[in-house]
Design an enzyme around this catalytic site. Structure first.
Site, PDB file in Angstrom:
ATOM      1  N   SER A 173       0.724  -1.398   0.049  1.00  0.00           N
ATOM      2  CA  SER A 173       0.055  -0.061  -0.151  1.00  0.00           C
ATOM      3  C   SER A 173       0.878   1.235   0.044  1.00  0.00           C
ATOM      4  O   SER A 173       1.562   1.562  -0.825  1.00  0.00           O
ATOM      5  CB  SER A 173      -0.921  -0.077   1.227  1.00  0.00           C
ATOM      6  OG  SER A 173      -1.845   0.995   1.167  1.00  0.00           O
ATOM      7  N   HIS A 174       0.727   2.073   1.032  1.00  0.00           N
ATOM      8  CA  HIS A 174       1.208   3.279   1.140  1.00  0.00           C
ATOM      9  C   HIS A 174       2.842   3.417   1.451  1.00  0.00           C
ATOM     10  O   HIS A 174       3.497   4.252   1.591  1.00  0.00           O
ATOM     11  CB  HIS A 174       0.673   4.300   2.206  1.00  0.00           C
ATOM     12  CG  HIS A 174       0.548   3.914   3.514  1.00  0.00           C
ATOM     13  ND1 HIS A 174      -0.035   2.629   3.920  1.00  0.00           N
ATOM     14  CD2 HIS A 174       1.461   4.186   4.430  1.00  0.00           C
ATOM     15  CE1 HIS A 174       0.071   2.604   5.245  1.00  0.00           C
ATOM     16  NE2 HIS A 174       1.115   3.638   5.459  1.00  0.00           N
TER      17      HIS A 174
ATOM     18  N   ASP B  37      -2.615   6.224  -3.379  1.00  0.00           N
ATOM     19  CA  ASP B  37      -1.545   5.755  -2.847  1.00  0.00           C
ATOM     20  C   ASP B  37      -0.968   4.574  -3.667  1.00  0.00           C
ATOM     21  O   ASP B  37      -1.603   4.353  -4.721  1.00  0.00           O
ATOM     22  CB  ASP B  37      -1.777   5.291  -1.295  1.00  0.00           C
ATOM     23  CG  ASP B  37      -2.745   4.014  -1.128  1.00  0.00           C
ATOM     24  OD1 ASP B  37      -3.520   3.894  -2.180  1.00  0.00           O
ATOM     25  OD2 ASP B  37      -2.556   3.401  -0.320  1.00  0.00           O
TER      26      ASP B  37
ATOM     27  N   ASP C 253      -1.576   1.169  -3.853  1.00  0.00           N
ATOM     28  CA  ASP C 253      -2.520   0.091  -4.436  1.00  0.00           C
ATOM     29  C   ASP C 253      -4.067   1.047  -4.825  1.00  0.00           C
ATOM     30  O   ASP C 253      -4.814   0.440  -4.826  1.00  0.00           O
ATOM     31  CB  ASP C 253      -2.742  -0.659  -3.365  1.00  0.00           C
ATOM     32  CG  ASP C 253      -3.221  -0.414  -1.889  1.00  0.00           C
ATOM     33  OD1 ASP C 253      -2.855   0.831  -1.596  1.00  0.00           O
ATOM     34  OD2 ASP C 253      -3.916  -1.341  -1.308  1.00  0.00           O
TER      35      ASP C 253
ATOM     36  N   LYS D 168     -11.740   0.524   0.452  1.00  0.00           N
ATOM     37  CA  LYS D 168     -11.870   1.858   0.266  1.00  0.00           C
ATOM     38  C   LYS D 168     -11.359   2.137  -1.041  1.00  0.00           C
ATOM     39  O   LYS D 168     -10.521   1.098  -1.718  1.00  0.00           O
ATOM     40  CB  LYS D 168     -10.854   2.490   1.124  1.00  0.00           C
ATOM     41  CG  LYS D 168      -9.398   2.093   1.432  1.00  0.00           C
ATOM     42  CD  LYS D 168      -8.767   2.940   2.687  1.00  0.00           C
ATOM     43  CE  LYS D 168      -7.147   2.473   2.596  1.00  0.00           C
ATOM     44  NZ  LYS D 168      -6.934   1.160   3.480  1.00  0.00           N
TER      45      LYS D 168
ATOM     46  N   ASP E 235      -6.144   2.610  -3.139  1.00  0.00           N
ATOM     47  CA  ASP E 235      -7.251   2.696  -2.249  1.00  0.00           C
ATOM     48  C   ASP E 235      -7.254   3.827  -1.346  1.00  0.00           C
ATOM     49  O   ASP E 235      -8.591   4.199  -0.646  1.00  0.00           O
ATOM     50  CB  ASP E 235      -7.496   1.280  -1.400  1.00  0.00           C
ATOM     51  CG  ASP E 235      -6.324   1.232  -0.537  1.00  0.00           C
ATOM     52  OD1 ASP E 235      -5.255   1.985  -0.588  1.00  0.00           O
ATOM     53  OD2 ASP E 235      -6.320   0.045   0.125  1.00  0.00           O
TER      54      ASP E 235
HETATM   55  C1  VG1 Z   1      -3.189   2.435   8.389  1.00  0.00           C
HETATM   56  C2  VG1 Z   1      -4.214   3.336   8.665  1.00  0.00           C
HETATM   57  C3  VG1 Z   1      -5.804   2.653   8.522  1.00  0.00           C
HETATM   58  C4  VG1 Z   1      -5.706   1.657   7.172  1.00  0.00           C
HETATM   59  C5  VG1 Z   1      -4.359   1.117   7.073  1.00  0.00           C
HETATM   60  C6  VG1 Z   1      -4.286   0.228   5.669  1.00  0.00           C
HETATM   61  O1  VG1 Z   1      -3.228   1.450   9.508  1.00  0.00           O
HETATM   62  O2  VG1 Z   1      -4.112   3.973   9.866  1.00  0.00           O
HETATM   63  O3  VG1 Z   1      -6.740   3.502   8.591  1.00  0.00           O
HETATM   64  O4  VG1 Z   1      -6.934   1.162   7.055  1.00  0.00           O
HETATM   65  O5  VG1 Z   1      -3.336   1.943   7.203  1.00  0.00           O
HETATM   66  O6  VG1 Z   1      -4.364   1.250   4.630  1.00  0.00           O
HETATM   67  P1  VG1 Z   1      -2.353   1.466  10.974  1.00  0.00           P
HETATM   68  O7  VG1 Z   1      -2.462   0.449  11.537  1.00  0.00           O
HETATM   69  O8  VG1 Z   1      -0.701   1.628  10.384  1.00  0.00           O
HETATM   70  O9  VG1 Z   1      -2.581   2.940  11.616  1.00  0.00           O
HETATM   71  V1  VG1 Z   1      -3.629   0.989   3.258  1.00  0.00           V
HETATM   72  O10 VG1 Z   1      -3.994   2.002   2.262  1.00  0.00           O
HETATM   73  O11 VG1 Z   1      -1.790   1.121   3.793  1.00  0.00           O
HETATM   74  O12 VG1 Z   1      -3.645  -0.626   2.995  1.00  0.00           O
HETATM   75 CO    CO Z   2      -3.631   1.608   0.147  1.00  0.00          CO
END
Ligand code: VG1
Ligand code: CO
Length: 544
Positions: free
Chosen positions: A113-114, A278, A280, A377, A282
């Protein structure tokens, strides 16, 4: 071609976090690492006869290698069919869409993801179930337990397949691999939800936009939909070609990491509208001319205006937000007379509410917004929703948000992240806070008074599943809040997230810079949790 059984031993630490298993690329490159996790997944899922699996990723480094391994393991496990995104590319929301549309039994998404990518960056794998949504906690925990008991995995020794020709169909053992267009199903769904004619007219009238794909997977989707179907001028999408290392940048759409877009939107003669997504695709960030919309406000604005979009013309049945997300959405839900659910962080907690029709729109403060149309998302979806709103309502992004604040009041909101801190120190900080909780109510802290303090627990109203220790909340008598959580997506040490929220009803007070408006709470957040003492950090690494 033949099936092979390969002896292996359990590898510790393969427990998925907030969104799948994320580790450094070098960890995933270790012998048997990916194979063990995938075998743990397949063993947990059970018989695959007659079933379809969707497979794709965000195109980051190691994606193509991992795709070949998973295809051969899926064949050995007995899947009938794999729908594979062309070139191994499928965004997270597109995967959810394809699973649902084609009646697949689930899907594997290769993404961190990010998180940054490239040989020194991160890699990840997540499984989405039949409803198109992230595997629930019970399933990810079962997969993890299975990885601790493995002694072998099964894989076909078939040669690598060509994954780059859309429409191609290849056999591995008894399994058919169909290479699908990565964008088509998703784009079709978007055209059903939004008023594409109105958005086309908006662009034809000279409306300007920049969509920053951050060299991640949203590029092909944004190109096809914005510039292809909606006739936005060429150049609307920037950084639109997915790169294995995201151009060395951090594909996280927030004002700090999407600096290039922020500079464009703050310059003279800035475009009317800016957005970013980001790794992926979402997540989404919405930006007006010299004006950044917080994700919590974005959710509230979309909920208040949902009926402008044809897909939501009948109104919404409810809203769901993650606990740390601001309560701007609650005010809209109250006005609409619909419920607003408060769930733990992570999209997996929205699935049951969406499946049961209890919520139509969902959102997280971390730049995540989505709806019942899929079970993830969805970054491009949020951008199209805003375009639809701008096309119907006219005016600027700033006009829309400030009018919203005038009607509902403003929730000043910020998140302070302390990244890559020592993991033991982070856990100690949380433990110390938990001990203090019962003494906090009634205490006066600066000009705030604590009304309640707890460690957030959640019981799913649909399936009764329970989650505890989901974030420490300190709630003030005036409705302000401080929330503390440790991230579940990082790969280095621990990340402490501190969420700050203060409600301001008076429109004359809506123009204070956010950090200034929250300064009192920021000071309390530090002193109550002794952040400097525990982490050795005097400032957060990222403020959103
Ligand atoms: C983070 C965000 C959360 C989101 C998750 C996945 O998690 O706070 O709101 O759902 O990333 O997003 P954490 O546990 O690091 O706070 V993605 O776009 O990285 O799949
Ligand atoms: Co993501």
């Amino acid at each position: 071609m033949a099936m092979q059984t390969v002896a292996t031993t359990p590898i510790p630490g393969q427990r998925p976090g907030t969104s799948g298993l994320r580790k450094k690329v070098a960890v995933f490159q270790q012998p048997h690492y990916l194979e063990n996790f995938v075998q743990g997944l397949f063993d947990t899922l059970g018989d695959a006869a007659g079933k379809t699996l969707v497979l794709g990723g965000d195109g980051r480094f190691h994606n193509r290698n991992a795709i070949q391994v998973i295809l051969k393991m899926a064949a050995a496990h007995g899947y009938a069919r794999v729908l594979l995104g062309q070139g191994g590319i499928l965004s997270t929301p597109a995967t959810s869409c394809v699973i649902r549309k084609h009646g697949a039994s689930g899907g594997i998404i290769l993404s961190a993801s990010h998180n940054p990518g490239g040989p020194d960056g991160d890699f990840g794998i997540k499984y989405n179930a039949e409803n198109g949504g992230p595997a629930p906690e019970a399933l990810t925990e079962a997969i993890y337990q299975r990885t601790l008991a493995l002694s072998q995995y099964c894989i076909s020794n078939a040669p690598d397949v060509d994954i780059d020709r859309a429409g191609a169909s290849v056999k591995i053992e008894g399994m058919t691999v169909e290479v699908i267009d990565s964008v088509a199903d998703y784009a079709e769904l978007m055209s059903q939800l939004f008023d594409f004619d109105a958005i086309r007219r908006l662009f034809a009238a000279g409306f300007t936009m920049r969509f920053d794909a951050m060299h991640a997977v949203s590029g092909p989707y944004a190109h096809a939909i914005l510039e292809g179907m909606l006739d936005a001028p060429a150049g609307t999408v920037i950084n639109g070609v997915p790169l294995e290392d995201f151009g060395g940048l951090h594909p996280d759409p927030n004002p700090v990491t999407a600096e290039e877009l922020i500079d464009i939107m703050c310059a003279n003669a800035a475009p009317d509208f800016g957005a970013a997504s980001d790794g992926d695709a979402d997540r989404n960030m919405i930006v007006g001319r010299d004006f950044v919309v917080t994700p919590s406000d974005s959710l509230a604005v979309l909920a208040a205006n949902a009926t402008v979009a044809p897909g939501y013309a009948d109104g919404i049945s409810g809203i769901a937000r993650s606990m740390p997300t601001s309560r701007a959405a609650n005010r809209v839900a109250d006005a609409l007379g619909v419920p607003c659910y408060e769930t733990p962080t992570g999209w997996k907690y929205f699935g049951t509410l969406l499946d049961a029709g209890k919520a139509t729109l969902c959102g997280e403060e971390s730049y995540g917004t989505g709806s019942r149309h899929i079970r993830e998302k969805d970054g491009v979806w949020a951008v199209l929703f805003w375009l639809n709103l701008l096309a119907v309502r006219g005016g600027s992004v700033r006009d829309i948000v400030t009018a919203h604040w005038q009607r509902f009041g403003r929730h000043y909101y910020s998140r302070h992240d302390y990244e890559a801190i020592d993991a033991d120190a982070a856990h100690l900080l949380m433990q110390d806070l938990r001990i203090k909780l019962s003494n906090l109510p009634g205490q006066k802290l600066n000009h705030y008074e604590v009304q309640a303090a707890d460690d957030f627990e959640y019981t799913d109203p649909v399936d009764g599943s329970h989650a505890s220790q989901q974030g420490i909340r300190i709630m003030m008598t005036d409705g302000s809040r401080i929330v503390y959580r440790l991230s579940g997506t990082g790969t280095e040490g621990a990340t402490l997230r501190v969420y700050l929220e203060r409600f301001e009803a008076d429109p004359a007070q809506h123009h204070i810079p956010t950090q200034q408006a929250l300064a009192g709470l920021i000071a309390i957040a530090d002193s109550v949790a002794s952040i400097v003492m525990h982490t050795g950090r005097t400032n957060p690494t990222v403020i959103t």
